[in-house]
Write a protein that holds these residues in place. Structure first.
Motif, PDB file in Angstrom:
ATOM      1  N   VAL A 106      10.804   5.190  14.012  1.00  0.00           N
ATOM      2  CA  VAL A 106       9.480   5.606  13.556  1.00  0.00           C
ATOM      3  C   VAL A 106       9.541   6.927  12.784  1.00  0.00           C
ATOM      4  O   VAL A 106       9.072   7.018  11.652  1.00  0.00           O
ATOM      5  CB  VAL A 106       8.501   5.725  14.752  1.00  0.00           C
ATOM      6  N   PHE A 138       5.511   8.438  -2.920  1.00  0.00           N
ATOM      7  CA  PHE A 138       5.442   9.508  -1.909  1.00  0.00           C
ATOM      8  C   PHE A 138       4.642   9.047  -0.698  1.00  0.00           C
ATOM      9  O   PHE A 138       5.022   9.279   0.453  1.00  0.00           O
ATOM     10  CB  PHE A 138       4.780  10.764  -2.488  1.00  0.00           C
ATOM     11  N   ASP A 139       3.507   8.406  -0.979  1.00  0.00           N
ATOM     12  CA  ASP A 139       2.629   7.971   0.114  1.00  0.00           C
ATOM     13  C   ASP A 139       3.329   6.998   1.055  1.00  0.00           C
ATOM     14  O   ASP A 139       2.917   6.817   2.197  1.00  0.00           O
ATOM     15  CB  ASP A 139       1.367   7.289  -0.451  1.00  0.00           C
ATOM     16  N   ILE A 177       6.484   7.193   2.058  1.00  0.00           N
ATOM     17  CA  ILE A 177       7.557   7.812   2.864  1.00  0.00           C
ATOM     18  C   ILE A 177       7.050   8.000   4.291  1.00  0.00           C
ATOM     19  O   ILE A 177       5.995   8.584   4.507  1.00  0.00           O
ATOM     20  CB  ILE A 177       7.987   9.172   2.261  1.00  0.00           C
ATOM     21  N   ARG A 178       7.807   7.510   5.264  1.00  0.00           N
ATOM     22  CA  ARG A 178       7.327   7.537   6.650  1.00  0.00           C
ATOM     23  C   ARG A 178       7.859   8.705   7.474  1.00  0.00           C
ATOM     24  O   ARG A 178       7.397   8.945   8.598  1.00  0.00           O
ATOM     25  CB  ARG A 178       7.671   6.217   7.354  1.00  0.00           C
ATOM     26  N   TYR A 231       5.241  18.615   4.010  1.00  0.00           N
ATOM     27  CA  TYR A 231       5.115  17.459   3.112  1.00  0.00           C
ATOM     28  C   TYR A 231       4.943  17.822   1.636  1.00  0.00           C
ATOM     29  O   TYR A 231       5.493  17.163   0.761  1.00  0.00           O
ATOM     30  CB  TYR A 231       3.923  16.610   3.540  1.00  0.00           C
ATOM     31  N   ARG A 257       7.476  16.791  -1.526  1.00  0.00           N
ATOM     32  CA  ARG A 257       7.122  16.078  -2.762  1.00  0.00           C
ATOM     33  C   ARG A 257       7.643  16.822  -3.981  1.00  0.00           C
ATOM     34  O   ARG A 257       8.221  16.222  -4.886  1.00  0.00           O
ATOM     35  CB  ARG A 257       5.596  15.923  -2.861  1.00  0.00           C
ATOM     36  N   ARG A 259      -7.646   1.832   2.829  1.00  0.00           N
ATOM     37  CA  ARG A 259      -6.235   1.612   2.464  1.00  0.00           C
ATOM     38  C   ARG A 259      -5.483   1.114   3.693  1.00  0.00           C
ATOM     39  O   ARG A 259      -5.762   1.540   4.813  1.00  0.00           O
ATOM     40  CB  ARG A 259      -5.575   2.930   2.020  1.00  0.00           C
ATOM     41  N   ALA A 308       0.985   0.103   7.067  1.00  0.00           N
ATOM     42  CA  ALA A 308       1.475  -0.526   8.301  1.00  0.00           C
ATOM     43  C   ALA A 308       1.687   0.537   9.377  1.00  0.00           C
ATOM     44  O   ALA A 308       2.304   1.573   9.131  1.00  0.00           O
ATOM     45  CB  ALA A 308       2.779  -1.261   8.023  1.00  0.00           C
ATOM     46  N   ASP A 309       1.183   0.285  10.566  1.00  0.00           N
ATOM     47  CA  ASP A 309       1.355   1.186  11.713  1.00  0.00           C
ATOM     48  C   ASP A 309       0.938   2.627  11.420  1.00  0.00           C
ATOM     49  O   ASP A 309       1.476   3.560  12.003  1.00  0.00           O
ATOM     50  CB  ASP A 309       2.823   1.182  12.197  1.00  0.00           C
ATOM     51  N   GLY A 310      -0.001   2.781  10.505  1.00  0.00           N
ATOM     52  CA  GLY A 310      -0.468   4.131  10.201  1.00  0.00           C
ATOM     53  C   GLY A 310      -1.971   4.143  10.162  1.00  0.00           C
ATOM     54  O   GLY A 310      -2.612   3.089  10.172  1.00  0.00           O
ATOM     55  N   SER A 370       4.336   7.320  20.610  1.00  0.00           N
ATOM     56  CA  SER A 370       5.191   7.292  19.422  1.00  0.00           C
ATOM     57  C   SER A 370       4.442   7.966  18.276  1.00  0.00           C
ATOM     58  O   SER A 370       3.218   8.114  18.331  1.00  0.00           O
ATOM     59  CB  SER A 370       5.511   5.837  19.073  1.00  0.00           C
ATOM     60  N   TRP A 371       5.171   8.363  17.241  1.00  0.00           N
ATOM     61  CA  TRP A 371       4.508   8.950  16.060  1.00  0.00           C
ATOM     62  C   TRP A 371       3.680   7.918  15.328  1.00  0.00           C
ATOM     63  O   TRP A 371       2.868   8.275  14.470  1.00  0.00           O
ATOM     64  CB  TRP A 371       5.541   9.569  15.116  1.00  0.00           C
ATOM     65  N   ASP A 372       3.873   6.636  15.606  1.00  0.00           N
ATOM     66  CA  ASP A 372       2.999   5.613  15.019  1.00  0.00           C
ATOM     67  C   ASP A 372       1.780   5.361  15.906  1.00  0.00           C
ATOM     68  O   ASP A 372       0.961   4.485  15.615  1.00  0.00           O
ATOM     69  CB  ASP A 372       3.763   4.304  14.793  1.00  0.00           C
ATOM     70  N   TYR A 395      -0.329  12.255  13.714  1.00  0.00           N
ATOM     71  CA  TYR A 395      -0.186  13.516  12.972  1.00  0.00           C
ATOM     72  C   TYR A 395      -0.097  13.159  11.491  1.00  0.00           C
ATOM     73  O   TYR A 395       0.313  12.050  11.122  1.00  0.00           O
ATOM     74  CB  TYR A 395       1.079  14.273  13.428  1.00  0.00           C
ATOM     75  N   THR A 396      -0.480  14.087  10.642  1.00  0.00           N
ATOM     76  CA  THR A 396      -0.461  13.871   9.195  1.00  0.00           C
ATOM     77  C   THR A 396       0.876  13.290   8.732  1.00  0.00           C
ATOM     78  O   THR A 396       1.940  13.799   9.072  1.00  0.00           O
ATOM     79  CB  THR A 396      -0.720  15.202   8.469  1.00  0.00           C
ATOM     80  N   ARG A 397       0.800  12.206   7.978  1.00  0.00           N
ATOM     81  CA  ARG A 397       1.990  11.621   7.338  1.00  0.00           C
ATOM     82  C   ARG A 397       1.772  11.681   5.830  1.00  0.00           C
ATOM     83  O   ARG A 397       0.675  12.013   5.366  1.00  0.00           O
ATOM     84  CB  ARG A 397       2.174  10.172   7.819  1.00  0.00           C
ATOM     85  N   GLN A 398       2.789  11.318   5.072  1.00  0.00           N
ATOM     86  CA  GLN A 398       2.680  11.459   3.616  1.00  0.00           C
ATOM     87  C   GLN A 398       1.431  10.775   3.066  1.00  0.00           C
ATOM     88  O   GLN A 398       0.819  11.272   2.123  1.00  0.00           O
ATOM     89  CB  GLN A 398       3.939  10.914   2.920  1.00  0.00           C
ATOM     90  N   TRP A 399       1.021   9.644   3.647  1.00  0.00           N
ATOM     91  CA  TRP A 399      -0.131   8.945   3.085  1.00  0.00           C
ATOM     92  C   TRP A 399      -1.451   9.665   3.392  1.00  0.00           C
ATOM     93  O   TRP A 399      -2.500   9.275   2.918  1.00  0.00           O
ATOM     94  CB  TRP A 399      -0.188   7.488   3.558  1.00  0.00           C
ATOM     95  N   HIS A 430      16.225  -3.169   7.778  1.00  0.00           N
ATOM     96  CA  HIS A 430      15.272  -2.258   7.112  1.00  0.00           C
ATOM     97  C   HIS A 430      15.946  -1.218   6.236  1.00  0.00           C
ATOM     98  O   HIS A 430      15.417  -0.123   6.053  1.00  0.00           O
ATOM     99  CB  HIS A 430      14.410  -1.539   8.156  1.00  0.00           C
TER     100      HIS A 430
END
Ligand code: FES
Ligand code: FES
Lengths: 155, 769
Positions: free
Chosen positions: A44, A129-130, A132-133, A141, A145, B620, B623-625, B680-682, B686-690, B767
């Protein structure tokens, strides 16, 4: 105990370890290669990201028995050597932008960035970018970028 | 490059006292509180937090111990300093190296800052908290560095038989009359044979050449090459991976373990045993620890919050809320009010709780990231019954903290396991445990009522009610120690003191009154601070109500704030913010700007954000976010008093902004029957890139004070508040539950609690990319 052989950062290594141990623990606990970090063990957070034959993978979710003798694993420690330099251009960019805060996620972030830029063949756009997990709990972040496309320009 | 400086002390300027310490090479020292600063003003009774805040308390608390910071100049030219603080990503080692380099005229890469082992003599002076570190170390470090420089110049002057006044220093070199000598070459000659005081003047602010100039982190190269070592990267002989099988409910205790012998016989496992928090297992690899933890069959007592869930805690908070007084106000007065709920949040860093311990019959040694190592050491000494000089506590750089490392939870477990097994252990928490059993920001409510008459605010009342916050990590001891001089301890003790010292009303709101109450005890939940204690939530409630007041008066939020702000520095920050952030620009329906300000730790900050709440954005799919509304732009303007490292300050604001966004929009823990669902982080969003705003800009104001304020926690609360205000303006509805998505259906399937941790996947090769 079974012996497992693979290429780690350009050198052939052999380890005696049970088949089902995840590669992350083989690297960290058996071989003492600590650049790849543990952040979840669940595929994850991506703090453990390394390269397998040049592609990004997450060693916390791969069993050592699935690694073949000819497989080449590259950790952050071996990244500069893949370009025959002291630092990979992505690492240079990371320094230039001063991305790291605590630094814990950054080996994984850099390994992810290199693989994404290679796969794309150049700079990433906002949608890339969006996608990237990798987690950065320090919230770097924005600088990530910035650094990725600076690094991409020099790859 | 530093500018050349003449050695010409100006006698009219304030003198600071340091020491040259007897040694074979140059060792200099200064008190953590310089004598010349220990004047009456520091001892004056407490004022409201806008005059006297937590920073003062933390700084003042160093007075009774009057301790030394010691800087050593080695013959190889390196300048060494063992910092009695934690480095957890906040950039403190870099700032400290800059301060020393600047005052000494030494190259920054000659300054080597390491983290000091726990020093019992330092008591609470070794606490890293309240964004106080740079503020409290600034003058002592400069004093010590100035003494070093003075001694080096004097040594050169003696060798060359000239007056020190004729010499100058630059980049670690003393020169004059055509001669030069490096600091390293002078280090032995400059050493003191007897410890003696030295009086020095400090550089003028204007002469500083390193401080205030952007500087990359001193450990950046190590970080990007993977060479930076965190606790779990240290190779301590025979310290094998160790994990704990934890309870399915908070604070439940082990009743029985059915299969200890069978688990001990599993591949790689060396030891299994019961500790106070569960069942510890030690094995050759962490993977085998995970297998063993999952295999254990354990029964448990009920735990401390069995049966409690979000709703029952909320009901208890509501019941504990202190009443708002009905103010006596004239007819025609309008009331503006709101009642806000802030759910539990995890302060888990990316590096989970971890520690190495080597406990032997007659000694103990531990390695971990710790923000209150002295308290930790005291506790270990108490638990093991060893003399203090037989316990060594090494502070290791941490992979983030956000308040987490004020507590040394993993250290105590590691000590217990190492003692039980009679072997060294490398103990690490599983990610799932770190969310479920790790420290949280306590759930809280905030009720606000303001009364408005015409263009005036007559009253502002705020009642903050929180699940008890654990302060037993040292701030508590500190306040107890200071209590005699600070008659502020009410029935809630530390919590109330900290609330009073940190919370304020930024605006001219007539009669103001902010009170705290608590429910539960610190033994019920695992709580602590999280990039601040009360401020982000108190601030968010206050800024939302401020927008409502402005609306009642028919005023623009920014114009209203400018008119009602009390503080000139905040007004300057807000004015700048409006300009840089293009406040008031036309925006499409469903999007809006929001603005907020905050002052704390002798610093001032403002945030302007833009948010997009339109369906195309909100819906939007990742997945898992979690997606939801997206902050598209953040502008932060910060006045940190005196900026040491603009690059580091910017990084702290950027990081704080990511926290603020998460706390308003996405990240919380859901309590169900005595345990949190997230593992889990999913799950914990917390803020992710998206979720990251495509545009982030930080503007640093010119210096306003001669000493630096705090910065580590500053960006979080103000962004949390600004995002909430923007969301209210974009949707037309003031949010009252935080994060706003908390009561929507869970976006994930909770991991089981039995076994307590999930197995790692095996399909990673599918993956690769
Ligand atoms: S540790 Fe491998 S993805 Fe988190
Ligand atoms: S730099 Fe700390 S987690 Fe990314």
């Amino acid at each position: 105990m079974p012996t497992h052989t693979f290429v780690l950062n350009g050198e052939q290594v052999s380890v005696d370890v049970a088949d089902d141990v995840r590669v992350l623990w083989v690297l960290r606990d058996v071989l003492g290669v600590t650049g790849p970090k543990y952040g979840c063990g669940l595929e994850v957070c991506r703090a453990c990201t390394c390269h397998l034959n040049g592609k990004a993978f997450h060693p916390c979710s791969v069993q050592i028995k699935d690694i073949q003798p000819t497989d080449e694993i590259t950790t952050i420690e071996g990244l500069p050597a893949t370009v025959g330099a002291d630092l990979h251009p992505m690492q240079e960019a990371w320094l230039d932008v001063d991305v790291a805060q605590c630094g814990y996620c950054q080996p994984g972030q850099i390994m992810t960035a290199v693989a994404l830029v290679k796969a794309k063949g150049g700079a990433l756009d906002d949608a890339d970018f969006d996608a990237i997990r990798n987690v950065c709990r320090c919230g770097t972040y924005h600088r990530i970028r910035e650094a990725i496309n600076q690094g991409a320009a020099n790859m | 490059m530093t500018a050349t400086r003449r050695f010409n002390p100006d006698v009219s300027r304030r003198k600071f006292l340091g020491w040259a310490v007897a040694s074979s090479t140059l060792v200099v020292a200064a008190s953590l509180v310089p004598a010349s600063e220990a004047d009456a003003s520091i001892l004056s009774p407490p004022e409201p937090s806008d005059l006297f805040d937590l920073t003062d308390l933390l700084t003042d608390a160093t007075l009774p111990t009057s301790l030394l910071v010691t800087v050593t100049v080695h013959p190889d030219g390196t300048v060494a300093y063992a910092l009695p603080r934690a480095e957890v990503g906040q950039g403190l080692t870099t700032a400290v190296a800059m301060i020393i380099a600047d005052e000494m005229d030494a190259p920054i890469d000659s300054v080597q800052v390491t983290l000091s082992d726990a020093r019992s003599d330092l008591l609470w002076n070794q606490l890293t908290g309240g964004s106080n570190s740079v503020h409290s170390l600034y003058t002592p470090l400069r004093t010590a560095a100035a003494v070093a420089r003075k001694r080096l110049v004097a040594a050169a002057a003696a060798q060359w038989n000239v007056s020190p006044d004729s010499l100058s220093t630059r980049d670690g070199i003393v020169s004059g009359g055509g001669r030069t000598a490096t600091y390293g070459s002078l280090a032995t000659a400059a050493a003191a044979t007897q410890t003696a005081t030295e009086s020095v003047t400090l550089k003028d602010d204007a002469a500083q050449a390193v401080i205030g100039v952007a500087q990359g982190r001193v450990d950046a190269l190590e970080a990007v090459t993977g060479r930076k070592q965190f606790a779990m990267d240290l190779q301590v002989p025979n310290a094998l991976p160790t994990m704990v099988h934890r309870a399915p409910r908070l604070n439940a205790k082990v009743l029985t373990v059915a299969n200890i012998a069978a688990v001990r016989a599993m591949p790689g496992v060396t030891d299994v045993g019961i500790v106070s928090t569960g069942v510890a297992v030690r094995a050759q690899t962490f993977g085998q620890c995970i297998d063993a933890v999952r295999a254990l069959q354990v029964t448990w007592t009920g735990g401390t919050v069995n049966g409690e869930s979000d709703a029952t805690v909320l009901a208890k908070l509501k019941k504990a809320e202190l009443p708002l007084l009905v103010p006596k106000v004239p007819l025609l007065t309008k009331t503006v009010e709101g009642s806000f709920t802030f759910y539990f949040r995890s302060n888990s860093p990316l590096e989970t709780n971890c520690a190495i311990a080597d406990v032997r019959p007659d000694s103990a040694e531990v390695w971990a990231a710790m923000k209150s190592p002295v308290i930790t050491k005291q506790d270990i000494v108490g638990k093991l019954g060893l003399p203090g000089n037989k316990v060594t506590v090494h502070v290791v750089e941490g992979g983030g903290s956000f308040g987490r490392h004020l507590f040394s939870d993993a250290v105590y477990e590691a000590v217990e396991a190492s003692k039980l097994f009679g072997k060294p252990v490398k103990l690490m928490w599983h990610r799932t445990d770190d969310f479920r059993h790790g420290r949280t920001h306590p759930m809280a409510t905030s009720r606000v009522r303001a009364t408005v008459l015409g263009a005036e605010v007559l009253t502002y009342e705020q009642r903050h009610t929180s699940v008890a916050t654990d302060f037993t990590h040292g701030i508590g001891e500190l306040i107890t120690a200071a209590a005699a001089r600070f008659p502020i301890l009410g029935p809630l003790g530390f919590s109330e003191a900290v609330f009073t010292l940190t919370q304020n009303v930024s605006y001219n709101y007539g009669v103001t009154d902010q009170l705290l109450n608590e429910t539960f005890t610190v033994n019920d939940f695992h709580t602590g601070s999280m990039r601040n204690i009360y401020s982000p939530d108190v601030r968010t409630a206050q800024e939302l109500i401020t927008d409502q007041i402005a609306k009642v008066m028919g005023k623009d939020p920014l114009a209203f704030r400018l008119a009602f702000l009390k503080d000139a520095r905040l007004k300057a920050v807000l004015t700048k913010l409006g300009q840089v952030g293009n406040w008031g620009r036309a925006m499409p329906a469903g999007t809006a700007q929001g603005i907020a300000v905050h002052s704390e730790y002798k610093s001032r900050v403002g945030a302007l954000v833009e948010i997009d709440c339109r369906p195309a954005t909100v819906n939007r799919v990742v997945a898992d976010g979690v997606t939801g509304p997206r902050v598209t732009k953040v502008v932060i303007v910060v006045d940190a008093g005196r900026t040491i490292n603009p690059e580091g300050l910017e990084a702290q604001m950027q990081g704080g902004a990511m926290d603020g966004i998460a706390q308003t929009l996405t990240s919380s823990l859901h309590l169900v029957n005595g345990i949190f669902e997230e593992g889990s982080w999913d799950n914990y969003y917390y803020t992710r890139q998206w979720n990251v705003p495509p545009e982030v800009q930080v503007v640093i104001m010119p210096n306003t004070t001669s000493t630096p304020g705090g910065a580590g926690e500053l960006g979080c609360g103000v962004t949390q508040a600004a995002v909430a205000c923007a969301y209210a303006r974009a949707t037309g509805t003031m949010p009252t539950t935080f994060p706003i998505n908390h009561n929507q259906p869970l976006g994930f399937t909770p991991l089981p609690t039995v076994p307590p941790i999930p197995q790692s996947p095996t399909d990673g090769l599918a993956h690769t990319f």
